[in-house]
Scaffold this active site. Structure first.
Site, PDB file in Angstrom:
ATOM      1  N   GLY A 249       6.930  51.237  83.712  1.00  0.00           N
ATOM      2  CA  GLY A 249       5.928  51.761  82.784  1.00  0.00           C
ATOM      3  C   GLY A 249       4.720  50.878  82.528  1.00  0.00           C
ATOM      4  O   GLY A 249       3.879  51.211  81.694  1.00  0.00           O
ATOM      5  N   GLU A 291      11.885  48.489  86.729  1.00  0.00           N
ATOM      6  CA  GLU A 291      11.564  49.569  87.668  1.00  0.00           C
ATOM      7  C   GLU A 291      10.089  49.923  87.668  1.00  0.00           C
ATOM      8  O   GLU A 291       9.699  51.013  87.250  1.00  0.00           O
ATOM      9  CB  GLU A 291      12.303  50.842  87.249  1.00  0.00           C
ATOM     10  CG  GLU A 291      13.771  50.787  87.406  1.00  0.00           C
ATOM     11  CD  GLU A 291      14.428  51.943  86.664  1.00  0.00           C
ATOM     12  OE1 GLU A 291      15.596  52.169  86.941  1.00  0.00           O
ATOM     13  OE2 GLU A 291      13.781  52.593  85.823  1.00  0.00           O
ATOM     14  N   PRO A 292       9.232  49.048  88.115  1.00  0.00           N
ATOM     15  CA  PRO A 292       7.804  49.388  88.144  1.00  0.00           C
ATOM     16  C   PRO A 292       7.471  50.324  89.295  1.00  0.00           C
ATOM     17  O   PRO A 292       7.972  50.164  90.405  1.00  0.00           O
ATOM     18  CB  PRO A 292       7.138  48.019  88.357  1.00  0.00           C
ATOM     19  CG  PRO A 292       8.172  47.204  89.059  1.00  0.00           C
ATOM     20  CD  PRO A 292       9.517  47.709  88.645  1.00  0.00           C
ATOM     21  N   TYR A 335      -3.282  65.439  83.205  1.00  0.00           N
ATOM     22  CA  TYR A 335      -3.219  64.472  82.096  1.00  0.00           C
ATOM     23  C   TYR A 335      -4.591  64.074  81.566  1.00  0.00           C
ATOM     24  O   TYR A 335      -4.704  63.063  80.872  1.00  0.00           O
ATOM     25  CB  TYR A 335      -2.538  63.167  82.527  1.00  0.00           C
ATOM     26  CG  TYR A 335      -1.286  63.297  83.331  1.00  0.00           C
ATOM     27  CD1 TYR A 335      -0.117  63.806  82.771  1.00  0.00           C
ATOM     28  CD2 TYR A 335      -1.254  62.856  84.650  1.00  0.00           C
ATOM     29  CE1 TYR A 335       1.042  63.883  83.527  1.00  0.00           C
ATOM     30  CE2 TYR A 335      -0.089  62.930  85.401  1.00  0.00           C
ATOM     31  CZ  TYR A 335       1.051  63.450  84.835  1.00  0.00           C
ATOM     32  OH  TYR A 335       2.196  63.522  85.580  1.00  0.00           O
ATOM     33  N   CYS A 362      -9.527  76.678  93.941  1.00  0.00           N
ATOM     34  CA  CYS A 362      -9.993  77.808  93.152  1.00  0.00           C
ATOM     35  C   CYS A 362      -9.464  77.683  91.729  1.00  0.00           C
ATOM     36  O   CYS A 362      -8.512  78.354  91.343  1.00  0.00           O
ATOM     37  CB  CYS A 362      -9.502  79.084  93.817  1.00  0.00           C
ATOM     38  SG  CYS A 362     -10.460  80.479  93.286  1.00  0.00           S
ATOM     39  N   TYR A 391       1.161  58.296  92.073  1.00  0.00           N
ATOM     40  CA  TYR A 391       1.201  59.684  91.577  1.00  0.00           C
ATOM     41  C   TYR A 391       0.035  60.531  92.075  1.00  0.00           C
ATOM     42  O   TYR A 391      -0.433  61.426  91.383  1.00  0.00           O
ATOM     43  CB  TYR A 391       1.284  59.694  90.040  1.00  0.00           C
ATOM     44  CG  TYR A 391       2.458  58.897  89.510  1.00  0.00           C
ATOM     45  CD1 TYR A 391       3.760  59.317  89.749  1.00  0.00           C
ATOM     46  CD2 TYR A 391       2.267  57.698  88.801  1.00  0.00           C
ATOM     47  CE1 TYR A 391       4.852  58.577  89.295  1.00  0.00           C
ATOM     48  CE2 TYR A 391       3.348  56.959  88.344  1.00  0.00           C
ATOM     49  CZ  TYR A 391       4.634  57.410  88.590  1.00  0.00           C
ATOM     50  OH  TYR A 391       5.715  56.670  88.140  1.00  0.00           O
TER      51      TYR A 391
HETATM   52  N1  LLP Z   1      11.792  54.316  85.597  1.00  0.00           N
HETATM   53  C1  LLP Z   1      11.957  55.549  85.088  1.00  0.00           C
HETATM   54  C2  LLP Z   1      13.258  55.942  84.583  1.00  0.00           C
HETATM   55  C3  LLP Z   1      10.875  56.445  85.046  1.00  0.00           C
HETATM   56  O1  LLP Z   1      11.058  57.647  84.523  1.00  0.00           O
HETATM   57  C4  LLP Z   1       9.613  56.046  85.562  1.00  0.00           C
HETATM   58  C5  LLP Z   1       8.486  56.969  85.559  1.00  0.00           C
HETATM   59  C6  LLP Z   1       9.500  54.755  86.091  1.00  0.00           C
HETATM   60  C7  LLP Z   1      10.602  53.910  86.083  1.00  0.00           C
HETATM   61  C8  LLP Z   1       8.216  54.237  86.656  1.00  0.00           C
HETATM   62  O2  LLP Z   1       7.188  54.219  85.739  1.00  0.00           O
HETATM   63  P1  LLP Z   1       5.794  53.511  86.144  1.00  0.00           P
HETATM   64  O3  LLP Z   1       6.073  52.052  86.344  1.00  0.00           O
HETATM   65  O4  LLP Z   1       5.316  54.157  87.389  1.00  0.00           O
HETATM   66  O5  LLP Z   1       4.917  53.794  85.000  1.00  0.00           O
HETATM   67  N2  LLP Z   1       3.288  61.463  86.956  1.00  0.00           N
HETATM   68  C9  LLP Z   1       2.907  60.638  85.834  1.00  0.00           C
HETATM   69  C10 LLP Z   1       3.868  59.492  85.634  1.00  0.00           C
HETATM   70  C11 LLP Z   1       5.295  59.940  85.427  1.00  0.00           C
HETATM   71  C12 LLP Z   1       6.225  58.777  85.296  1.00  0.00           C
HETATM   72  C13 LLP Z   1       7.615  59.225  85.362  1.00  0.00           C
HETATM   73  N3  LLP Z   1       8.589  58.195  85.251  1.00  0.00           N
HETATM   74  C14 LLP Z   1       1.473  60.138  86.045  1.00  0.00           C
HETATM   75  O6  LLP Z   1       0.871  60.488  87.039  1.00  0.00           O
HETATM   76  O7  LLP Z   1       0.949  59.431  85.209  1.00  0.00           O
END
Ligand code: LLP
Length: 432
Positions: A249, A291-292, A335, A362, A391
């Site tokens: 996150g 978990e990045p 978003y 479209c 993403y």
């Molecule tokens: N771990 C878990 C359990 C998660 O649900 C996620 C993201 C991550 C790790 C990785 O998060 P990150 O480091 O990428 O922020 N589609 C959306 C983002 C959805 C994230 C879902 N889960 C966007 O485009 O902003």
């Protein structure tokens, strides 16, 4: 547009490690996903080093939902990190690039029985249980593999810590669909029943509070909440907790409105704090993980478009249309995400006009950037949008039967095609 360290102005054009965007566009056509491999590798190595601890094993798990291709999976395997997967398809794609299933953490609410059977057959190392009902299903499926087989699992818990980000990507509110809430009065019953399941090796907990978070405090608060919770579980239920996963996150830069912190700098501080709290809590932790996703890949990715028609509206809006749009980047539409961009062949020219960069789908919401200042744009210009590593490819669609773009990986030495552009045939391939 803020330039990345792999982008430079040479003469009066922008280049990527000296490679010409115009040449890339001519060789691979546009829109084109461009991925800077070197900066990705550097970041992975920085995270891996930063998370090291003298007290326990630590592992970076790449959240592959952000961007997963065979080539990315090959890099994951080579760089010796784990993979966070959320579907049987991601398990398959990771393995297709050589990731060892044993290094995978399988997430997701409502994993189907078929997916769980597949995961067990492939030898997925850890399953992150979303809820007590799923725990029962995993136990049963694991028992059908062999009566003495024990599947390693963590339980995802929701620590109820607020993270300030878009509501669609917050995951730790009390009405979240993910995990079991630590304040649920039934939580101890759920855990006790999991401890008693014969075919589970239930070793600890996971939490993830959301995505695109800038506030270090939120992460630390959630991590402490997880440790406090684990301590209570240990004391109340006598569970031996050997592993904690703190989720992903970390926020990234898209525009000047974003204020990310340097994760590589933050991690050693985080590890120290965690080491101390774990010791104080008296937990026999053997392994921690994070978990990045976005923060590992986003800044390495950009998307190259060719400008098509230009159109002024009666209200005074100036549109510059590009040959992609919401089909390769759904984030602005979904978003209200913001991006920066530049015309690579006019990089030294002064910005004179405010444009709305709109795609070709479209749909009125098909915009990539609203209100960007650019030099006078012309048909044929190349527009580059930065910060599209995460993403974008992974959320691309074929709306309007628009083929999804190709992807190239770039290093100092080479530009290499890693994903071919969809052909028209691909678009109807599954249809009978
Ligand atoms: N771990 C878990 C359990 C998660 O649900 C996620 C993201 C991550 C790790 C990785 O998060 P990150 O480091 O990428 O922020 N589609 C959306 C983002 C959805 C994230 C879902 N889960 C966007 O485009 O902003």
């Amino acid at each position: 547009m803020r330039l990345e360290n792999y982008q430079m102005i040479q003469g009066d054009v922008l280049t990527h490690r000296g490679h010409s965007y115009e040449e890339m566009a001519q060789t691979y056509q546009t829109p084109l996903y461009i991925f800077d491999e070197t900066s990705f590798i550097d970041r992975v190595e920085g995270y891996r080093e930063g998370l090291k601890s003298t007290k326990f094993e630590s592992e970076v798990l790449y959240a592959s939902k952000a961007l997963l291709t065979k080539e990315i999976a090959r890099l994951i395997a080579k760089l010796d990190i784990g993979q966070d997967v959320v579907s049987a398809g991601e398990i398959y794609a990771g393995m297709a690039g050589g990731v060892d299933a044993g290094r995978m953490y399988f997430h997701g609410n409502n994993k189907t029985n078929d997916e769980l059977v597949y995961a067990l057959q492939q030898g997925v190392g850890t399953i992150v249980v979303d809820n007590h009902q799923e725990a029962g299903r995993i136990n049963e499926i694991a028992g059908s593999v062999a009566s003495d087989f024990k599947q390693k699992v963590l339980l995802r818990v929701n620590p109820g810590v607020e993270a300030h980000t878009h509501e669609y990507i917050v995951t730790a509110t009390n009405d979240s669909k993910f995990g079991e809430n630590i304040h649920d009065p039934e939580i101890n019953n759920y855990i006790e029943s999991m401890m008693a399941m014969e075919n589970l090796n239930f070793v600890g907990f996971h939490s993830h509070i959301g995505s695109q978070i800038f506030d270090q405090e939120s992460f630390l608060k959630a991590s402490h909440a997880l440790i406090d919770f684990a301590k209570t579980v240990k004391e109340d239920l006598g569970m031996k907790i050997t592993e904690l996963n703190f989720g992903g996150g970390f926020g990234v830069y898209y525009t000047e409105a974003d204020t990310p912190f340097d994760v590589v700098e933050y991690l050693p501080k985080f590890v120290k704090e965690i080491e101390v709290s774990i010791e104080e809590a008296g937990l026999p932790i053997e392994k921690i993980s994070i978990e990045p996703g976005r923060s590992l890949v986003n800044a390495s990715g950009s998307t190259l478009y060719r400008v098509g028609d230009l159109k002024g509206t009666l209200s005074g809006k100036e549109y510059a249309f590009v040959d992609g749009g919401m089909t390769d980047n759904i984030r602005p539409a979904l978003y209200q995400a913001e991006y920066e961009g530049a015309i690579v062949n006019k990089i030294t020219e002064e910005s004179t006009t405010t444009y709305t960069i709109a795609g070709k789908a479209c749909e009125s919401g098909d915009k990539i950037i609203e209100g960007i200042e650019l030099p006078q744009a012309e048909t044929g210009d190349l527009l580059l949008v930065n910060g599209t590593g995460a993403y974008n490819f992974s959320m691309a669609s074929n709306y309007n039967y628009i083929p999804r773009p190709a992807m190239v990986h770039v290093t100092d030495d080479a530009v290499k095609l890693t994903v071919k552009r969809d052909t028209f045939e691909d678009l109807v391939n599954n249809q009978l």
